[in-house]
Scaffold this active site. Structure first.
Site, PDB file in Angstrom:
ATOM      1  N   ASP A 143     -19.269  20.426  33.489  1.00  0.00           N
ATOM      2  CA  ASP A 143     -19.512  21.457  32.888  1.00  0.00           C
ATOM      3  C   ASP A 143     -20.785  21.911  33.178  1.00  0.00           C
ATOM      4  O   ASP A 143     -21.584  21.059  33.480  1.00  0.00           O
ATOM      5  CB  ASP A 143     -18.820  21.002  31.178  1.00  0.00           C
ATOM      6  CG  ASP A 143     -18.786  22.864  30.176  1.00  0.00           C
ATOM      7  OD1 ASP A 143     -19.681  23.216  31.131  1.00  0.00           O
ATOM      8  OD2 ASP A 143     -18.331  22.368  29.407  1.00  0.00           O
ATOM      9  N   ASP A 184     -23.073  29.791  30.574  1.00  0.00           N
ATOM     10  CA  ASP A 184     -21.785  30.761  30.065  1.00  0.00           C
ATOM     11  C   ASP A 184     -22.956  30.475  28.236  1.00  0.00           C
ATOM     12  O   ASP A 184     -23.493  29.598  28.257  1.00  0.00           O
ATOM     13  CB  ASP A 184     -20.585  30.650  29.892  1.00  0.00           C
ATOM     14  CG  ASP A 184     -19.895  29.234  29.243  1.00  0.00           C
ATOM     15  OD1 ASP A 184     -21.169  28.393  29.485  1.00  0.00           O
ATOM     16  OD2 ASP A 184     -19.262  29.634  28.431  1.00  0.00           O
TER      17      ASP A 184
HETATM   18  N1  GUN Z   1     -17.190  23.257  26.103  1.00  0.00           N
HETATM   19  C1  GUN Z   1     -16.592  23.926  25.223  1.00  0.00           C
HETATM   20  N2  GUN Z   1     -17.307  24.817  25.081  1.00  0.00           N
HETATM   21  C2  GUN Z   1     -17.254  25.163  25.565  1.00  0.00           C
HETATM   22  C3  GUN Z   1     -17.855  26.449  26.349  1.00  0.00           C
HETATM   23  O1  GUN Z   1     -17.695  27.956  25.594  1.00  0.00           O
HETATM   24  N3  GUN Z   1     -18.277  26.741  26.914  1.00  0.00           N
HETATM   25  C4  GUN Z   1     -18.726  25.562  28.410  1.00  0.00           C
HETATM   26  N4  GUN Z   1     -19.501  25.648  29.883  1.00  0.00           N
HETATM   27  N5  GUN Z   1     -18.322  24.151  27.625  1.00  0.00           N
HETATM   28  C5  GUN Z   1     -17.801  24.376  27.000  1.00  0.00           C
END
Ligand code: GUN
Length: 572
Positions: free
Chosen positions: A87, A122
């Site tokens: 992420d 995002d």
């Molecule tokens: N982890 C939990 N929700 C989100 C999200 O909306 N975007 C991202 N990049 N990671 C997340």
């Protein structure tokens, strides 16, 4: 990179192929915080993890972790040789407010450390955000997705779908992201909904996104780590989940189950699902030192999660996912509310319904009445010798045909009897399967019913010595053969029963090669996934026949891969 091998409605069994091996979906990616390893890599693997998700932002901001990751790659840092998704730091912005990071900076870092799936930075849209602000945030997310997509290099890119609680924005976000070449679509901004048990909104948001997403690519539900949601989310077409919950819940002594969460304090006995430490009692666990206790509970949470994932996969295989979802929704009032969303969206859901499932459908309660299979077929016959508890009067001739055949209801169908084979019975089944009148058309002439002497089952239907159809015993429905395909073609008007393919590829199909989605020019929208179909050219020459493997709706949503398993081509 994503191959679908089986479907049950919107749910699918698939395979995501990465440079570090495959993810068999649906699956769960446990979240690994590189600073705090609650479970070892071996333990994660033992629980069933094929891949992991970690946070590139946390690694980037920690000089020691960053150094190791840059030297050894993210796989070396975590000592994990399977697929790793990262992420981007967006979630930290939700938790802590503004973060100090540029989209290209974190994308380049994810590329540098060799992740398999990297995520765009995002803009996390909170559910409370008003429409105009949510729209602006979404435009920024889309700009970042497009920019990242151009610069992703050799990693797979995950393009999050935002839009907050606004379903029209979710749909738009999905459509826009589908225009890029991103490989994975996570549905983002839903953690606050799950934390507040707002599962109705969660279901609505997933559905709105799925309506606009390119259906050939995998969907990740960001932050969904509770096993009570896996069946529902898979049912709505999600393929990947991630969980930090197993560890977070464990840190406050919470045990997860498919039917809810229990604090260790509340437990007098271990529910049967507890297998993480089979030799200890509840009181022994309560008395343990915190770190050791936390590890056992985290392990329990992951074992339950992966057990549920396997159950969901088996249910997709059997065609019994609907039954599993209904059972899961009945475990809490908050989940029960989802039934009304499913009811409202039933027309859309029914577009993905297959022509038959491997196992006979079972009603699990009153809400089952709304399922397309029951609502469409209940009391649909004016007369019949058997009285089916779900469908009312049903002609005896359909006593072994899906979905009227007994399955688990052997003792519950009044008047059910094994039937002999005769032309009348064959016509009834053909009319039910293909529509009124087809029974007469496929039996007009000198028929020969080839019945097995040993089992007394019908094998083949011949007409004037030519093979019209075979009977599938499992579902009691016909499988078209050459003469049957020709008669259906001759007696119907395009596009009925037809998959119309590009004239240039017709020669392949004539030779018996399968039809691929990209060569389909038009299709009978009444066909269902798994239906028997005929394959024709745009000027309606019959070139092949076989089984349709996708629903027409999926073709409209960008499905790729095999569409018709051709049983045989027809030479010109
Ligand atoms: N982890 C939990 N929700 C989100 C999200 O909306 N975007 C991202 N990049 N990671 C997340």
């Amino acid at each position: 990179m994503f191959e679908i091998s089986k479907r049950d409605g919107l749910a699918r069994l698939g395979k995501i192929k990465t440079n570090h091996g495959a993810l068999d979906t649906p699956t769960l990616l446990p979240v690994v915080n590189p600073k705090i390893l609650t479970l070892s890599m071996d333990e994660l693997k033992e629980c069933g993890a094929q891949g992991l998700i970690t946070n590139s932002y946390i690694i980037y901001k920690n000089s020691e972790l960053k150094k190791v990751a840059e030297e050894k790659g993210v796989h070396g840092l975590l000592n994990w040789d399977g697929p790793i998704m990262t992420d981007s730091g967006t979630f930290q912005s939700h938790v802590y407010g503004e973060i100090d990071m540029q989209p290209d900076e974190i994308l380049n870092f994810q590329k540098k450390i060799g992740v398999d799936i990297g995520t765009v930075l995002d803009v996390f849209c909170e559910p409370e955000t008003r429409f105009e602000d949510a729209k602006k945030e979404l435009e920024e997310t889309q700009r970042r997705i497009e920019e990242s997509d151009k610069n992703k290099g050799s990693i797979f890119l995950a393009a999050p779908i935002q839009g907050g609680r606004h379903l029209d924005l979710r749909l738009k976000a999905a459509e826009m992201a589908s225009q890029t070449n991103a490989e994975v679509f996570p549905i983002g901004g839903v953690v606050p909904l799950m934390e507040k048990n707002n599962f109705e909104k969660l279901a609505e948001v997933i559905i709105a996104a799925k309506k606009g997403l390119d259906i050939s690519r995998p969907v990740h539900l960001f932050g969904c780590g509770h096993p009570m949601l896996f069946a529902l989310a898979s049912f709505l077409g999600c393929d990947l989940f991630d969980s930090s919950s197993y560890a977070k819940f464990a840190s406050r002594d919470s045990l997860m189950f498919t039917w809810g969460t229990r604090n260790l304090e509340e437990l007098e006995e271990f529910p049967s699902e507890f297998s993480a430490a089979p030799d200890i009692t509840v009181n022994q666990l309560k008395a343990m030192e915190k770190k050791q206790r936390q590890k056992i509970i985290a392990k329990h949470n992951l074992i339950v999660s992966f057990t549920e994932i396997r159950r969901v996969k088996q249910a997709i295989h059997d065609g019994l996912l609907w039954e599993l979802v209904e059972n899961r929704l009945r475990t809490s009032p908050a989940l029960m509310k989802i039934f009304s969303i499913l009811k409202r969206e039933m027309d859309w859901i029914s577009e993905f319904e297959p022509a038959y499932r491997y196992k006979t459908p079972i009603k699990t309660g009153n809400e089952s009445d709304d399922r397309p299979i029951f609502s469409k077929l209940a009391n649909s016959f004016k007369s019949g010798d058997m009285v089916h508890p779900y469908f009312g009067k049903v002609p005896n001739h359909l006593s072994e045909t899906y979905p009227f055949h007994p399955g688990l209801l052997q003792d519950d169908i009044e008047g059910w009897k094994m039937q002999d084979w005769n032309v009348d019975r064959v016509q009834t089944i053909l009319d039910y399967q293909f529509g009124k009148g087809i029974g007469k058309i496929l039996t007009k002439g000198e028929t020969d019913l080839v019945v097995s002497r040993k089992t007394k089952r019908l094998r083949n239907l011949l007409l004037n010595g030519e093979h019209v159809a075979s009977l599938s015993h499992r579902r009691g429905m016909f499988i078209l053969q050459k003469k049957g395909a020709e008669l259906i073609h001759k007696s119907s008007k395009s596009p009925k029963f037809r998959v119309i393919v590009d004239a240039d590829t017709a020669e392949f199909n004539r030779k018996g090669k399968s039809v691929f989605c990209k060569f389909i020019e038009d299709i009978d929208s009444d066909l269902r996934c798994m239906d028997e179909c005929i394959v024709v050219t745009p000027d309606d020459q019959l070139i092949a026949f076989g089984k349709l493997l996708v629903s027409p709706k999926e073709l409209g949503l960008g499905q790729q891969g095999m569409a018709v398993r051709v049983r045989s081509g027809i030479k010109s």
